[in-house]
Design a protein around this motif. Structure first.
Motif, PDB file in Angstrom:
ATOM      1  N   THR A 117       0.839  -1.182   0.000  1.00  0.00           N
ATOM      2  CA  THR A 117       0.000   0.000   0.000  1.00  0.00           C
ATOM      3  C   THR A 117       0.878   1.238   0.000  1.00  0.00           C
ATOM      4  O   THR A 117       1.833   1.329   0.757  1.00  0.00           O
ATOM      5  CB  THR A 117      -0.905   0.006   1.249  1.00  0.00           C
ATOM      6  N   ASP A 118       0.556   2.188  -0.881  1.00  0.00           N
ATOM      7  CA  ASP A 118       1.278   3.454  -0.938  1.00  0.00           C
ATOM      8  C   ASP A 118       0.624   4.383   0.085  1.00  0.00           C
ATOM      9  O   ASP A 118      -0.460   4.923  -0.149  1.00  0.00           O
ATOM     10  CB  ASP A 118       1.201   4.034  -2.338  1.00  0.00           C
ATOM     11  N   ASN A 119       1.276   4.552   1.231  1.00  0.00           N
ATOM     12  CA  ASN A 119       0.706   5.340   2.321  1.00  0.00           C
ATOM     13  C   ASN A 119       0.423   6.782   1.922  1.00  0.00           C
ATOM     14  O   ASN A 119      -0.520   7.392   2.427  1.00  0.00           O
ATOM     15  CB  ASN A 119       1.610   5.291   3.544  1.00  0.00           C
ATOM     16  N   THR A 120       1.217   7.334   1.027  1.00  0.00           N
ATOM     17  CA  THR A 120       1.003   8.710   0.581  1.00  0.00           C
ATOM     18  C   THR A 120      -0.323   8.825  -0.157  1.00  0.00           C
ATOM     19  O   THR A 120      -1.098   9.761   0.071  1.00  0.00           O
ATOM     20  CB  THR A 120       2.163   9.160  -0.330  1.00  0.00           C
ATOM     21  N   LEU A 121      -0.598   7.864  -1.039  1.00  0.00           N
ATOM     22  CA  LEU A 121      -1.859   7.878  -1.778  1.00  0.00           C
ATOM     23  C   LEU A 121      -3.043   7.645  -0.845  1.00  0.00           C
ATOM     24  O   LEU A 121      -4.072   8.313  -0.962  1.00  0.00           O
ATOM     25  CB  LEU A 121      -1.850   6.801  -2.862  1.00  0.00           C
ATOM     26  N   VAL A 122      -2.903   6.700   0.066  1.00  0.00           N
ATOM     27  CA  VAL A 122      -3.993   6.390   1.002  1.00  0.00           C
ATOM     28  C   VAL A 122      -4.298   7.611   1.878  1.00  0.00           C
ATOM     29  O   VAL A 122      -5.453   7.964   2.098  1.00  0.00           O
ATOM     30  CB  VAL A 122      -3.652   5.156   1.861  1.00  0.00           C
ATOM     31  N   LYS A 123      -3.260   8.274   2.347  1.00  0.00           N
ATOM     32  CA  LYS A 123      -3.456   9.468   3.183  1.00  0.00           C
ATOM     33  C   LYS A 123      -4.155  10.577   2.393  1.00  0.00           C
ATOM     34  O   LYS A 123      -5.060  11.237   2.912  1.00  0.00           O
ATOM     35  CB  LYS A 123      -2.097   9.961   3.700  1.00  0.00           C
ATOM     36  N   ALA A 124      -3.759  10.756   1.133  1.00  0.00           N
ATOM     37  CA  ALA A 124      -4.388  11.789   0.306  1.00  0.00           C
ATOM     38  C   ALA A 124      -5.862  11.466   0.067  1.00  0.00           C
ATOM     39  O   ALA A 124      -6.719  12.356   0.126  1.00  0.00           O
ATOM     40  CB  ALA A 124      -3.647  11.929  -1.021  1.00  0.00           C
ATOM     41  N   GLU A 161       3.372   3.327 -11.902  1.00  0.00           N
ATOM     42  CA  GLU A 161       3.129   4.605 -12.575  1.00  0.00           C
ATOM     43  C   GLU A 161       2.045   5.423 -11.885  1.00  0.00           C
ATOM     44  O   GLU A 161       1.868   6.597 -12.173  1.00  0.00           O
ATOM     45  CB  GLU A 161       2.759   4.373 -14.050  1.00  0.00           C
ATOM     46  N   VAL A 162       1.316   4.819 -10.961  1.00  0.00           N
ATOM     47  CA  VAL A 162       0.247   5.529 -10.239  1.00  0.00           C
ATOM     48  C   VAL A 162       0.851   6.158  -8.984  1.00  0.00           C
ATOM     49  O   VAL A 162       1.151   5.484  -8.010  1.00  0.00           O
ATOM     50  CB  VAL A 162      -0.913   4.575  -9.865  1.00  0.00           C
ATOM     51  N   THR A 163       1.048   7.462  -9.048  1.00  0.00           N
ATOM     52  CA  THR A 163       1.620   8.204  -7.932  1.00  0.00           C
ATOM     53  C   THR A 163       0.674   9.339  -7.562  1.00  0.00           C
ATOM     54  O   THR A 163      -0.230   9.683  -8.335  1.00  0.00           O
ATOM     55  CB  THR A 163       2.986   8.811  -8.317  1.00  0.00           C
ATOM     56  N   LEU A 194     -11.330   4.537 -16.793  1.00  0.00           N
ATOM     57  CA  LEU A 194     -11.001   3.134 -17.030  1.00  0.00           C
ATOM     58  C   LEU A 194     -10.048   3.001 -18.204  1.00  0.00           C
ATOM     59  O   LEU A 194      -9.098   2.231 -18.157  1.00  0.00           O
ATOM     60  CB  LEU A 194     -12.273   2.324 -17.290  1.00  0.00           C
ATOM     61  N   LEU A 195     -10.272   3.772 -19.243  1.00  0.00           N
ATOM     62  CA  LEU A 195      -9.417   3.701 -20.425  1.00  0.00           C
ATOM     63  C   LEU A 195      -7.992   4.134 -20.120  1.00  0.00           C
ATOM     64  O   LEU A 195      -7.047   3.695 -20.752  1.00  0.00           O
ATOM     65  CB  LEU A 195      -9.999   4.559 -21.556  1.00  0.00           C
ATOM     66  N   ALA A 196      -7.826   4.997 -19.124  1.00  0.00           N
ATOM     67  CA  ALA A 196      -6.501   5.485 -18.759  1.00  0.00           C
ATOM     68  C   ALA A 196      -5.851   4.620 -17.685  1.00  0.00           C
ATOM     69  O   ALA A 196      -4.712   4.857 -17.308  1.00  0.00           O
ATOM     70  CB  ALA A 196      -6.600   6.924 -18.257  1.00  0.00           C
ATOM     71  N   ALA A 197      -6.556   3.597 -17.201  1.00  0.00           N
ATOM     72  CA  ALA A 197      -6.048   2.765 -16.103  1.00  0.00           C
ATOM     73  C   ALA A 197      -5.026   1.761 -16.610  1.00  0.00           C
ATOM     74  O   ALA A 197      -5.005   1.420 -17.791  1.00  0.00           O
ATOM     75  CB  ALA A 197      -7.207   2.028 -15.443  1.00  0.00           C
ATOM     76  N   PRO A 198      -4.157   1.253 -15.722  1.00  0.00           N
ATOM     77  CA  PRO A 198      -3.186   0.242 -16.110  1.00  0.00           C
ATOM     78  C   PRO A 198      -3.894  -1.014 -16.615  1.00  0.00           C
ATOM     79  O   PRO A 198      -4.899  -1.430 -16.049  1.00  0.00           O
ATOM     80  CB  PRO A 198      -2.416  -0.062 -14.818  1.00  0.00           C
TER      81      PRO A 198
END
Length: 141
Positions: A40-47, A105-107, A123-127
Motif C-alpha cells: 500500500t502506498d501510504n502517501t496515496l492512502v493518506k491523500a 506509474e500511479v503516484t 477506465l481507459l486510462a487505467a493500467p
C-alpha cells in the motif's frame, strides 16, 4: 555443491532491480515478471483519506467554502482543490490504491493532474493489468 567440496569464500548474487521514488520515499522495483508483494502506498492512502474527510466537512456545513476549510487546515486552497478532486475517482481506482495493487506509474503527483470525470474514461486510462468492475458490479469486457 556437495559435502566434500570446499566452501567458496565469496558468493556473488545478482538481483536485478531499480530504485524509484514514490511518495517521497525510495522503493525497490523488481523487473517485469518478478513476483512482487502488494504494498500500500501510504502517501496515496493518506491523500484519499484527506479528500473524503474534507468533502464530508464541506457537505456537513462545518465550513462554507474551500478557502475557509483550507485556512482551518493550514494549507493552500489550490492544493486542497486538487486533493478534493480525488473524490471523483472511480471506485475501482480507489479500491486498487487501498489494496496496494496499483502500478508503479500511479503516484500522488499523477493522480493530482487533471483526469476525466466520467468513470468509463478513467477506465481507459487505467493500467491494463488491473481487473476492473463498473460501479454497478458488472464485469467489463
Amino acid at each position: 555443491m556437495n559435502r566434500g567440496s570446499p566452501t567458496p569464500e565469496t558468493v556473488t548474487l545478482h538481483v536485478p532491480f531499480r530504485v524509484v521514488k514514490r511518495g517521497g520515499r525510495k522503493e525497490m522495483q523488481l523487473p517485469e515478471g518478478a513476483a512482487q508483494a502488494r504494498r500500500t502506498d501510504n502517501t496515496l492512502v493518506k491523500a484519499l483519506a484527506r479528500a473524503f474527510r474534507w468533502k464530508r466537512m464541506l457537505e456537513s456545513g462545518d465550513f462554507a467554502t474551500i478557502a475557509e476549510l483550507a485556512e482551518h487546515e493550514g494549507i493552500a486552497p489550490s492544493y486542497m482543490t486538487r486533493v478534493l478532486r480525488l473524490t471523483l475517482l472511480a471506485p475501482y481506482i480507489v479500491e486498487t490504491v487501498l489494496d496496494g495493487a496499483q502500478g508503479a506509474e500511479v503516484t500522488l503527483g499523477r493522480l493530482l493532474e487533471p483526469f476525466p470525470i466520467k468513470w468509463e474514461e478513467q477506465l481507459l486510462a487505467a493500467p491494463p493489468q488491473a481487473e476492473h468492475t463498473r460501479w454497478k458490479g458488472e464485469k467489463l469486457k
